[in-house]
Design an enzyme around this catalytic site. Structure first.
Site, PDB file in Angstrom:
ATOM      1  N   ASN A   1      21.241  12.174 -21.289  1.00  0.00           N
ATOM      2  CA  ASN A   1      21.234  10.700 -21.069  1.00  0.00           C
ATOM      3  C   ASN A   1      20.209  10.751 -19.720  1.00  0.00           C
ATOM      4  OD1 ASN A   1      21.416   8.292 -19.962  1.00  0.00           O
ATOM      5  ND2 ASN A   1      23.679   8.276 -19.528  1.00  0.00           N
ATOM      6  N   TRP A   2      18.953  10.240 -19.915  1.00  0.00           N
ATOM      7  CA  TRP A   2      18.049  10.207 -18.920  1.00  0.00           C
ATOM      8  C   TRP A   2      18.231   8.984 -17.783  1.00  0.00           C
ATOM      9  CZ3 TRP A   2      12.560  11.461 -21.364  1.00  0.00           C
ATOM     10  CH2 TRP A   2      12.496  12.667 -21.576  1.00  0.00           C
ATOM     11  N   LYS A   3      19.244   8.059 -18.212  1.00  0.00           N
ATOM     12  CA  LYS A   3      19.488   6.868 -17.272  1.00  0.00           C
ATOM     13  C   LYS A   3      18.161   6.334 -16.934  1.00  0.00           C
ATOM     14  CE  LYS A   3      23.706   8.905 -15.991  1.00  0.00           C
ATOM     15  NZ  LYS A   3      24.786   9.444 -15.022  1.00  0.00           N
TER      16      LYS A   3
ATOM     17  N   HIS B   1      28.531   3.005 -21.365  1.00  0.00           N
ATOM     18  CA  HIS B   1      28.590   4.155 -20.430  1.00  0.00           C
ATOM     19  C   HIS B   1      29.363   3.574 -19.127  1.00  0.00           C
ATOM     20  CE1 HIS B   1      27.089   6.808 -17.184  1.00  0.00           C
ATOM     21  NE2 HIS B   1      26.790   7.592 -18.137  1.00  0.00           N
TER      22      HIS B   1
ATOM     23  N   GLU C   1      28.507   3.421 -16.046  1.00  0.00           N
ATOM     24  CA  GLU C   1      27.559   2.824 -15.313  1.00  0.00           C
ATOM     25  C   GLU C   1      27.275   1.374 -15.786  1.00  0.00           C
ATOM     26  OE1 GLU C   1      24.581   5.315 -15.222  1.00  0.00           O
ATOM     27  OE2 GLU C   1      25.842   7.013 -14.050  1.00  0.00           O
TER      28      GLU C   1
ATOM     29  N   GLU D   1      33.824  10.779 -20.288  1.00  0.00           N
ATOM     30  CA  GLU D   1      33.363  11.095 -18.977  1.00  0.00           C
ATOM     31  C   GLU D   1      34.198  10.798 -17.967  1.00  0.00           C
ATOM     32  OE1 GLU D   1      28.657  11.436 -19.531  1.00  0.00           O
ATOM     33  OE2 GLU D   1      29.340   9.275 -19.352  1.00  0.00           O
TER      34      GLU D   1
ATOM     35  N   GLY E   1      27.616  12.511 -11.589  1.00  0.00           N
ATOM     36  CA  GLY E   1      26.722  12.362 -10.654  1.00  0.00           C
ATOM     37  C   GLY E   1      27.258  12.932  -9.257  1.00  0.00           C
TER      38      GLY E   1
ATOM     39  N   SER F   1      28.543  15.844 -14.462  1.00  0.00           N
ATOM     40  CA  SER F   1      27.996  17.147 -13.646  1.00  0.00           C
ATOM     41  C   SER F   1      27.946  18.203 -14.840  1.00  0.00           C
ATOM     42  CB  SER F   1      28.988  17.387 -12.665  1.00  0.00           C
ATOM     43  OG  SER F   1      28.802  16.275 -11.579  1.00  0.00           O
TER      44      SER F   1
ATOM     45  N   GLY G   1      22.046  14.264 -15.001  1.00  0.00           N
ATOM     46  CA  GLY G   1      21.049  14.792 -14.021  1.00  0.00           C
ATOM     47  C   GLY G   1      20.301  16.073 -14.618  1.00  0.00           C
TER      48      GLY G   1
HETATM   49  P1  13P Z   1      25.611  13.601 -14.651  1.00  0.00           P
HETATM   50  O1  13P Z   1      25.493  14.912 -15.748  1.00  0.00           O
HETATM   51  O2  13P Z   1      24.383  13.443 -13.877  1.00  0.00           O
HETATM   52  O3  13P Z   1      26.901  13.888 -13.862  1.00  0.00           O
HETATM   53  O4  13P Z   1      25.791  12.182 -15.212  1.00  0.00           O
HETATM   54  C1  13P Z   1      26.758  12.326 -16.474  1.00  0.00           C
HETATM   55  C2  13P Z   1      26.574  11.021 -17.381  1.00  0.00           C
HETATM   56  O5  13P Z   1      26.910   9.976 -16.808  1.00  0.00           O
HETATM   57  C3  13P Z   1      26.007  11.104 -18.592  1.00  0.00           C
HETATM   58  O6  13P Z   1      25.978  10.105 -19.408  1.00  0.00           O
END
Ligand code: 13P
Length: 249
Positions: A9-11, A94, A96, A166, A172, A212, A234
């Site tokens: 997931n590149w966000k 998600h 976020e 998640e 993150g 993470s 990430g």
């Molecule tokens: P990280 O791997 O950066 O913690 O993010 C996880 C995530 O939100 C994947 O959708």
């Protein structure tokens, strides 16, 4: 045996030229992987990504969609639009999006149904906050999220649904759930799915862990009985690092 499904997931990261360079490098590194590998990229990168993964074992996903097919929804992109250019997967709900963009369980459910209607495979995100976890409510919260998210979906539809567990406190932050902890929660999710759809569906459904995930912990996590791969933030932005995760054996 369930397949491992490993998605990046590149966000809100990566420009088109960076996407192309990433795929050129990454595709060579993962060409022998037996896992399902997905890159969920920003909307503006989708078309470039789709062109550049042709002839590789990499699939492309979006990170969000609107539930309506079309209309006066300025700035939105529909499942039908995503499907029309060849996108196969879409992340829905998600944390976020739930936290920053007001996505409720009801919206998440509408988006999942719309994704399935247009032939996209939703990667449905669920997870508890630190506070909910500390209150001992993690499993209760997650079960409720599952019930809401999957409302009105029939057994057949479940073939195309991926769940991503998640824990919000692990996203993150560098903190991961221990493998045992993540596995136990994922088992509880499977149990809930079994209550709704029966054992067969529950044993088939892919449930990923996210939060993470790095090349240093992915092997241990993915070796657990109920963890079917990961949704990686990430660590999916670096081709070499993500290839180590995606090449899990
Ligand atoms: P990280 O791997 O950066 O913690 O993010 C996880 C995530 O939100 C994947 O959708």
């Amino acid at each position: 045996m369930r397949k491992k499904v490993i998605a990046g997931n590149w966000k809100m990261n990566m420009l088109p030229n960076e996407t192309i360079n990433f795929i050129d490098e990454f595709s060579k590194l993962v060409k022998n992987s037996e896992n399902e590998i997905i890159l969920c990229v920003p909307f503006i990168d989708l078309f470039y990504a789709l062109l550049h993964v042709q002839g590789t074992n990499i699939k492309i996903g979006a990170q969000n969609m609107h539930w309506e097919e079309k209309g006066a929804f300025t700035g939105e992109v529909s499942g039908n639009m995503l499907k029309s250019i060849g996108v196969e997967y879409v992340i829905i709900g998600h944390s976020e999006r739930r936290a920053y963009f007001g996505e409720t369980d009801e919206i998440v459910n509408k988006k999942i149904k719309s994704a399935l209607k247009y032939g996209l495979k939703p990667i449905v995100c669920i997870g508890e906050t630190l506070e909910q976890r500390e209150d001992g409510k993690a499993v209760e919260i997650i079960k409720a999220q599952i019930q809401f998210a999957l409302k009105d979906l029939d057994k057949k539809m479940m073939d195309d649904v991926i769940i991503a567990y998640e824990p919000i406190w692990a996203i993150g932050t560098g903190k991961t759930a221990t493998s045992e902890d993540a596995n136990n929660t994922i088992k509880a999710i499977r149990e809930e799915i079994s209550k709704i759809y029966g054992q067969n569906v529950a044993q088939r459904v892919i449930i990923q862990y996210g939060g993470s995930v790095k090349s240093t912990n992915s092997h241990e996590l993915f070796s657990m009985s109920d963890i079917d791969g990961g949704l990686v933030g990430g660590a999916s932005l670096n081709a070499e690092e993500f290839s180590k995760i995606a090449n899990y054996k």
